[in-house]
Design a protein around this motif. Structure first.
Motif, PDB file in Angstrom:
ATOM      1  N   ASP A 122      19.038  -2.380   0.904  1.00 30.44           N
ATOM      2  CA  ASP A 122      18.435  -2.195   0.071  1.00 30.44           C
ATOM      3  C   ASP A 122      19.174  -3.426  -1.193  1.00 30.44           C
ATOM      4  O   ASP A 122      18.063  -3.933  -1.901  1.00 30.44           O
ATOM      5  CB  ASP A 122      19.281  -0.878  -1.129  1.00 30.44           C
ATOM      6  CG  ASP A 122      18.786  -0.101  -0.750  1.00 30.44           C
ATOM      7  OD1 ASP A 122      17.388   0.617   0.146  1.00 30.44           O
ATOM      8  OD2 ASP A 122      19.290   1.903  -1.119  1.00 30.44           O
ATOM      9  N   LEU A 123      20.085  -3.810  -1.109  1.00 33.01           N
ATOM     10  CA  LEU A 123      20.722  -5.046  -1.438  1.00 33.01           C
ATOM     11  C   LEU A 123      19.962  -5.646  -1.326  1.00 33.01           C
ATOM     12  O   LEU A 123      19.312  -6.856  -2.000  1.00 33.01           O
ATOM     13  CB  LEU A 123      21.706  -5.465  -1.480  1.00 33.01           C
ATOM     14  CG  LEU A 123      22.810  -5.935  -1.964  1.00 33.01           C
ATOM     15  CD1 LEU A 123      22.750  -6.058  -3.186  1.00 33.01           C
ATOM     16  CD2 LEU A 123      24.230  -6.356  -1.463  1.00 33.01           C
ATOM     17  N   GLU A 180      17.425  -8.634  -3.044  1.00 28.85           N
ATOM     18  CA  GLU A 180      17.818 -10.388  -3.457  1.00 28.85           C
ATOM     19  C   GLU A 180      16.408 -10.368  -3.225  1.00 28.85           C
ATOM     20  O   GLU A 180      17.115 -12.091  -2.659  1.00 28.85           O
ATOM     21  CB  GLU A 180      19.119 -10.333  -2.041  1.00 28.85           C
ATOM     22  CG  GLU A 180      20.290  -9.639  -3.204  1.00 28.85           C
ATOM     23  CD  GLU A 180      20.656 -10.411  -4.867  1.00 28.85           C
ATOM     24  OE1 GLU A 180      20.636 -11.496  -4.583  1.00 28.85           O
ATOM     25  OE2 GLU A 180      20.818  -9.795  -5.775  1.00 28.85           O
ATOM     26  N   GLY A 181      15.989 -10.537  -1.865  1.00 27.70           N
ATOM     27  CA  GLY A 181      14.650 -10.817  -1.467  1.00 27.70           C
ATOM     28  C   GLY A 181      15.578 -11.922  -0.003  1.00 27.70           C
ATOM     29  O   GLY A 181      14.934 -12.979   0.439  1.00 27.70           O
ATOM     30  N   GLU A 212      20.670 -12.963   6.885  1.00 26.47           N
ATOM     31  CA  GLU A 212      21.317 -13.886   5.338  1.00 26.47           C
ATOM     32  C   GLU A 212      22.157 -13.241   4.210  1.00 26.47           C
ATOM     33  O   GLU A 212      23.350 -13.783   3.686  1.00 26.47           O
ATOM     34  CB  GLU A 212      19.940 -13.930   3.676  1.00 26.47           C
ATOM     35  CG  GLU A 212      18.868 -14.979   4.766  1.00 26.47           C
ATOM     36  CD  GLU A 212      17.818 -15.373   4.024  1.00 26.47           C
ATOM     37  OE1 GLU A 212      16.758 -16.404   4.478  1.00 26.47           O
ATOM     38  OE2 GLU A 212      17.035 -14.125   3.948  1.00 26.47           O
ATOM     39  N   LEU A 213      22.011 -12.154   4.102  1.00 23.01           N
ATOM     40  CA  LEU A 213      22.433 -10.949   3.136  1.00 23.01           C
ATOM     41  C   LEU A 213      24.645 -11.471   3.844  1.00 23.01           C
ATOM     42  O   LEU A 213      25.103 -11.656   3.119  1.00 23.01           O
ATOM     43  CB  LEU A 213      22.340  -9.898   3.365  1.00 23.01           C
ATOM     44  CG  LEU A 213      23.163  -8.353   2.437  1.00 23.01           C
ATOM     45  CD1 LEU A 213      23.232  -9.334   0.585  1.00 23.01           C
ATOM     46  CD2 LEU A 213      22.586  -7.585   2.280  1.00 23.01           C
ATOM     47  N   PHE A 214      24.669 -10.992   4.800  1.00 17.64           N
ATOM     48  CA  PHE A 214      26.107 -10.565   5.188  1.00 17.64           C
ATOM     49  C   PHE A 214      26.567 -11.980   5.587  1.00 17.64           C
ATOM     50  O   PHE A 214      27.717 -12.340   5.151  1.00 17.64           O
ATOM     51  CB  PHE A 214      25.582 -10.778   7.411  1.00 17.64           C
ATOM     52  CG  PHE A 214      25.402  -9.208   7.282  1.00 17.64           C
ATOM     53  CD1 PHE A 214      27.197  -8.159   6.857  1.00 17.64           C
ATOM     54  CD2 PHE A 214      24.506  -8.144   7.233  1.00 17.64           C
ATOM     55  CE1 PHE A 214      27.054  -6.725   7.094  1.00 17.64           C
ATOM     56  CE2 PHE A 214      25.322  -6.673   6.807  1.00 17.64           C
ATOM     57  CZ  PHE A 214      26.011  -6.387   7.122  1.00 17.64           C
TER      58      PHE A 214
END
Length: 80
Positions: free
Chosen positions: A22-23, A27-28, A33-35
């Motif tokens: 979800d995050l 954040e697109g 990339e998130l990690f």
């Protein structure tokens, strides 16, 4: 051509996995990339904690030695 990244695999509880998905979507970003961003933020947090410990040690040392100002510090260093 050789791969320029390394693959890491790990498991997460379903609720955490869903939060990550979800995050990343919000954040697109991809999960990768998130990690990467999370690792950078955590590294910054760890560095801030190290500096906080150093600052606390310095303040405690100054208090123990009766150093209350830069002038006191200069005097202490010149006597040493």
């Amino acid at each position: 051509m050789a791969r320029t990244t390394k693959v890491i695999g790990f498991s997460l509880p379903p609720d955490i996995y869903n939060q990550v998905v979800d995050l990343a979507k919000d954040e697109g970003k991809s999960k990768s990339e998130l990690f990467r961003d999370m690792v950078r933020v955590y590294q910054e947090y760890i560095e801030e904690q190290r500096w906080a410990k150093i600052y606390k040690w310095g303040a405690e040392t100054a208090r123990r030695l009766g150093i209350k100002s830069e002038e006191d510090l200069d005097k202490f260093l010149n006597e040493a």
